[in-house]
Design a protein around this motif. Structure first.
Motif, PDB file in Angstrom:
ATOM      1  N   ASN A   1       2.865   3.150  -8.445  1.00 25.46           N
ATOM      2  CA  ASN A   1       3.091   4.589  -8.274  1.00 25.46           C
ATOM      3  C   ASN A   1       2.578   5.153  -6.960  1.00 25.46           C
ATOM      4  OD1 ASN A   1       4.401   5.314 -10.774  1.00 25.46           O
ATOM      5  ND2 ASN A   1       2.478   4.788 -11.784  1.00 25.46           N
ATOM      6  N   GLY A   2       1.934   4.363  -6.149  1.00 23.96           N
ATOM      7  CA  GLY A   2       1.389   4.867  -4.902  1.00 23.96           C
ATOM      8  C   GLY A   2       0.507   3.811  -4.246  1.00 23.96           C
ATOM      9  N   THR A   3      -0.066   4.172  -3.112  1.00 23.34           N
ATOM     10  CA  THR A   3      -0.831   3.194  -2.339  1.00 23.34           C
ATOM     11  C   THR A   3      -2.082   2.724  -3.077  1.00 23.34           C
ATOM     12  OG1 THR A   3      -0.054   4.273  -0.307  1.00 23.34           O
ATOM     13  CG2 THR A   3      -1.919   2.767  -0.112  1.00 23.34           C
TER      14      THR A   3
ATOM     15  N   ILE B   1       6.860  -3.516   0.060  1.00 20.23           N
ATOM     16  CA  ILE B   1       8.068  -4.188  -0.414  1.00 20.23           C
ATOM     17  C   ILE B   1       8.210  -4.030  -1.925  1.00 20.23           C
ATOM     18  CG2 ILE B   1       9.219  -6.425  -0.639  1.00 20.23           C
ATOM     19  CD1 ILE B   1       7.984  -7.228   2.015  1.00 20.23           C
ATOM     20  N   LEU B   2       7.107  -4.130  -2.661  1.00 21.61           N
ATOM     21  CA  LEU B   2       7.154  -3.946  -4.112  1.00 21.61           C
ATOM     22  C   LEU B   2       7.654  -2.547  -4.471  1.00 21.61           C
ATOM     23  CD1 LEU B   2       3.804  -5.705  -5.072  1.00 21.61           C
ATOM     24  CD2 LEU B   2       6.099  -6.479  -5.701  1.00 21.61           C
ATOM     25  N   LEU B   3       7.191  -1.544  -3.750  1.00 22.94           N
ATOM     26  CA  LEU B   3       7.640  -0.175  -3.991  1.00 22.94           C
ATOM     27  C   LEU B   3       9.115   0.002  -3.649  1.00 22.94           C
ATOM     28  CD1 LEU B   3       4.543   1.760  -2.599  1.00 22.94           C
ATOM     29  CD2 LEU B   3       5.367   1.861  -4.957  1.00 22.94           C
ATOM     30  N   GLN B   4       9.568  -0.704  -2.628  1.00 23.95           N
ATOM     31  CA  GLN B   4      10.966  -0.576  -2.197  1.00 23.95           C
ATOM     32  C   GLN B   4      11.949  -1.125  -3.218  1.00 23.95           C
ATOM     33  OE1 GLN B   4      10.918  -2.599   1.596  1.00 23.95           O
ATOM     34  NE2 GLN B   4      10.752  -0.694   2.749  1.00 23.95           N
ATOM     35  N   VAL B   5      11.581  -2.226  -3.871  1.00 28.55           N
ATOM     36  CA  VAL B   5      12.563  -2.940  -4.695  1.00 28.55           C
ATOM     37  C   VAL B   5      12.327  -2.808  -6.188  1.00 28.55           C
ATOM     38  CG1 VAL B   5      12.912  -4.628  -2.852  1.00 28.55           C
ATOM     39  CG2 VAL B   5      11.282  -5.134  -4.680  1.00 28.55           C
ATOM     40  N   GLN B   6      11.226  -2.188  -6.625  1.00 29.76           N
ATOM     41  CA  GLN B   6      10.957  -2.140  -8.060  1.00 29.76           C
ATOM     42  C   GLN B   6      12.029  -1.337  -8.806  1.00 29.76           C
ATOM     43  OE1 GLN B   6       7.375  -0.229  -9.376  1.00 29.76           O
ATOM     44  NE2 GLN B   6       7.620   1.538  -8.039  1.00 29.76           N
TER      45      GLN B   6
END
Length: 354
Positions: A79-81, A66-71
């Motif tokens: 920057n990645g997993t 979710i953080l990656l989706q909305v940042q």
């Protein structure tokens, strides 16, 4: 023979226990619940347990996704997993990995319970209509009909628990440095309701429903079809006493999860971004830092798609796919197998498509 004796014994024990419970209730002057009511309750319990176990097991990956989706694309922190999980651990500690999981479980337990129960009921109804139409009482559900039953279950479950999913998304992305802190699910619900109105609780509902049709539909269709195919063909020696092992069922669930999430993922990204719209003093991961702050403004699903692709490229629709893929495979597999195991323990018939 030995396995049949064991099953017979288990059935006898279950019958004796049920009779004993009914006798006890009769002595106390209480009317025993009907078999249908007990079956519904057991099905809901099994679905709820399946949802809670599967989501908690992958909570850190769910939060990172979710953080990656909305940042904010102008202020990238994740920057990645691997880097993302390390960053959360370094800045927020162990508890940060599970932030929002309580709210997620509060949502996913009823969601999963309703979803599995709705799938069973929809499957029975669709199978009955299909048998009536074909005139074949021995007809079974086709993969397409299972897809339809799964889609119905997904829409019902998603719509029932959507407000909790909306605030869960916001709770998940807020950090200790966020300007305003939601203290929990109920505080978030009341705050959104007061400041943004009741319609805000359903922001992103349309892409969610559109996405859940292929996601949940394919999950059930692929899982059930794979199981049936393996049982009927007895391929690779995976079938024992007309049943698949837990490991094989996990593999079927993993395959189902992979297919479903890949098809529906872009809609999940758009849903999350729409949920952040209108959030006053939003988490910095959404707004960006300093001069790069740029409020998210989407007028609808199509507008969100267009702006995301135009400003960030087509790849933005798959932001967070890597941790989601790592998460969804064990999550879906655990959900299906946990559901079946719990129903076996509770003594409820789970084969609905035969």
């Amino acid at each position: 023979m030995a396995s049949e004796d064991v099953k017979t014994s288990e059935s006898a024990v279950s019958t004796i226990v049920n009779l004993a419970e009914e006798a006890k209730l009769a002595r106390e002057g209480v009317k025993a619940p009907s078999y249908a009511v007990l079956s519904i309750c057991k099905s809901l319990v099994a679905g709820g347990v399946a949802g809670g176990v599967s989501r908690t097991a992958v909570a850190p990956l769910e939060r990172l996704k979710i953080l990656l989706q909305v940042q904010n694309p102008h202020s990238v922190k994740y920057n990645g997993t691997i880097q993302g999980l390390k960053y959360i651990w370094r800045t927020e500690g162990f508890r940060g990995l599970f932030k929002g999981n309580g709210t997620n479980c509060a949502r996913i337990v009823p969601n999963s319970a309703v979803k599995f129960f709705s799938y069973e009921q929809a499957s029975k109804g669709i199978l009955y209509l299909y048998q009536q139409q074909t005139g074949d009482d021995d007809a079974q559900l086709t993969p397409l009909l299972r897809l339809g039953a799964g889609a119905c279950a997904g829409i019902i479950a998603m719509s029932t628990t959507y407000p909790m999913d909306m605030v869960r998304g916001r709770l998940t992305v807020q950090t200790d440095s966020s300007p305003y802190q939601y203290r929990g699910m109920f505080h978030a619900l009341s705050t959104v309701l007061r400041e943004e109105g009741p319609r805000a609780l359903y922001k992103g509902w349309l892409p969610s429903v559109i996405g859940v049709i292929p996601y949940v539909g394919l999950n059930f269709a692929v899982y059930e079809s794979l199981k049936d195919r393996l049982i009927k063909s007895k391929a690779f020696g995976l079938v024992e006493d007309s049943e698949l092992s837990v490991t094989t069922r996990l593999a079927c669930g993993a395959a189902a999860g992979t297919v479903g999430q890949t098809v529906a993922y872009p809609l999940d990204v758009i849903r999350r971004r729409m949920q952040m719209v209108g959030w006053k003093e939003a988490a910095s991961v959404v707004t960006g830092d300093g001069r790069n702050k740029a409020p998210l403004v989407y007028t609808g699903m199509i507008d969100a798609f267009g702006k995301t692709v135009r400003h960030e490229g087509f790849g933005a629709l798959y932001k967070g796919l890597a941790p989601n893929s790592v998460k969804v495979v064990p999550s879906i597999a655990l959900a299906f197998v946990t559901y079946e195991v719990v129903k076996d323990i509770l003594g409820v018939e789970i084969r609905i498509s035969d």
